[in-house]
Design a protein around this motif. Structure first.
Motif, PDB file in Angstrom:
ATOM      1  N   VAL A  20      57.150  31.570  63.921  1.00 20.05           N
ATOM      2  CA  VAL A  20      55.913  30.950  63.449  1.00 20.05           C
ATOM      3  C   VAL A  20      54.769  31.909  63.757  1.00 20.05           C
ATOM      4  CG1 VAL A  20      54.350  29.004  63.635  1.00 20.05           C
ATOM      5  CG2 VAL A  20      56.813  28.635  63.867  1.00 20.05           C
TER       6      VAL A  20
ATOM      7  N   SER B 141      58.105  30.685  54.279  1.00 26.02           N
ATOM      8  CA  SER B 141      57.147  29.825  53.583  1.00 26.02           C
ATOM      9  C   SER B 141      55.829  29.827  54.342  1.00 26.02           C
ATOM     10  CB  SER B 141      57.698  28.393  53.463  1.00 26.02           C
ATOM     11  OG  SER B 141      57.911  27.824  54.750  1.00 26.02           O
TER      12      SER B 141
ATOM     13  N   ASP C 106      52.829  27.116  55.682  1.00 24.76           N
ATOM     14  CA  ASP C 106      52.561  25.692  55.846  1.00 24.76           C
ATOM     15  C   ASP C 106      51.123  25.354  55.450  1.00 24.76           C
ATOM     16  OD1 ASP C 106      50.893  26.437  57.923  1.00 24.76           O
ATOM     17  OD2 ASP C 106      52.209  25.703  59.515  1.00 24.76           O
TER      18      ASP C 106
ATOM     19  N   LEU D 135      56.031  30.631  58.232  1.00 24.87           N
ATOM     20  CA  LEU D 135      57.255  30.102  58.828  1.00 24.87           C
ATOM     21  C   LEU D 135      58.423  30.893  58.259  1.00 24.87           C
ATOM     22  CD1 LEU D 135      56.539  26.283  58.333  1.00 24.87           C
ATOM     23  CD2 LEU D 135      55.824  27.747  60.240  1.00 24.87           C
TER      24      LEU D 135
END
Length: 324
Positions: A62, A91, A93, A99
């Motif tokens: 993250v 991806s 968020d 992420l």
């Protein structure tokens, strides 16, 4: 009868051990590490597999907004294990955080003490007011913690006590017992001979599906990573097209078993016509894509932003429509 009773004790001990192992609610091995705006979690499950069982390794990252994450190359530091499956994902968020994850299914080579060595993850800090990378380096580096685990044998620890040779002379088997074993063995052999072709076809189909999906996931991840690279100067655009065409060619090799990377563009385009898995529409799509890439790589043509986007769309369209 003593020999039969002895074999029953051994089988019961092994079966009890396997049942006890399966029922244990062992938690996955999980370790976390943090470096500036990046948090990394690495997980291994199950923590104590039986020999022959695969383990699942998951790397999760993250990163804060405007931090570019460079995930490890496929199979990095995992040479000692057989890689059964690989699923990368990335991806953004709702808060703008990146992420990224990589999930492996690994086959340990032997029983006993094993370990997942530290794996390198890099990142570039593009946040306003921050230093993108340490002086003299292209990126910051994070090493995941080493994961130690034990691969257990199917034999219980006290197996040596059960495996003592029988005392005394074994009694000969009766004629009736021999006939029973004969009547049980012959049908089993016949059934196995009949079922083997069907089992092999099912296994081959499953492995083929896994290979196709792994080829797609790997190519998709590489394409997503490439789209984060700069492509402003002519040199950057040239490198971008080299990498983009290599992603498509490697995918073709893994997905369709074509020798794409070793052939020239014309040789490869000719070989497409002989592939039963390649539709006419996809052949035309690849022909246009590869010839445009060659113009940029070899003829030094400078594509417009719209041309670059069309090449990206063509590569992405081909991956999605042939993923299997």
């Amino acid at each position: 009868m003593k020999g039969s009773r002895h074999r029953f004790v051994i089988s019961l001990s092994i079966a009890s051990f396997i049942v006890a192992h399966a029922s244990a609610e062992a938690q996955p091995i999980t370790k976390n590490t943090t470096s500036g705006p990046v948090e990394v979690r690495i997980t291994l499950d199950p923590p104590t597999p039986l020999i022959g069982d695969p383990v699942t390794l998951r790397i999760e990252v993250v990163a804060e907004e405007d931090v570019e994450v460079l995930m490890p190359e496929f199979g990095e530091a995992l040479d000692r294990f057989a890689v059964l499956d690989f699923v990368p994902r990335q991806s953004i968020d709702a808060d703008g955080n990146t992420l990224a994850s990589q999930q492996y299914r690994l086959q340990p080579p032997t029983s006993g003490e094993q370990s997942i060595p530290p794996i390198l993850i890099e990142y570039v800090d593009n946040r306003p007011g921050e230093v993108p990378a340490p002086e003299g380096y292209d990126a910051y580096e994070i090493l995941t913690p080493r994961l130690d685990f034990n691969v257990e044998s199917v034999l219980p620890e006290n197996a040596s006590h059960d495996l003592k040779p029988p005392l005394g002379r074994l009694e000969p088997q009766s004629v009736d017992s021999k006939n029973v074993w004969t009547w049980l063995t012959v049908p089993a052999v016949i059934l196995l001979a009949i079922a083997t072709p069907f089992l092999w076809r099912a296994y081959a189909a499953r492995r083929s599906h896994q290979r196709r999906m792994s080829a797609y996931e790997t190519a998709r991840w590489r394409l997503d990573q490439l789209l984060h690279q700069p492509r402003i100067s002519p040199e950057e655009i040239d490198v971008f097209y080299v990498d983009l065409s290599n992603i498509v060619r490697r995918y073709l090799e893994d997905r369709f078993e074509l020798r794409a990377p070793e052939l020239t563009t014309e040789e490869f385009l000719n070989s497409l016509q002989e592939s039963p898995d390649m539709s006419r529409e996809h052949q035309l799509l690849l022909r246009e894509f590869l010839r445009h890439a060659d113009l940029v790589k070899f003829a030094r043509a400078l594509p417009s932003e719209a041309d670059v986007q069309r090449s990206i769309d063509a590569a992405s369209q081909f991956l999605e429509e042939t993923r299997g």
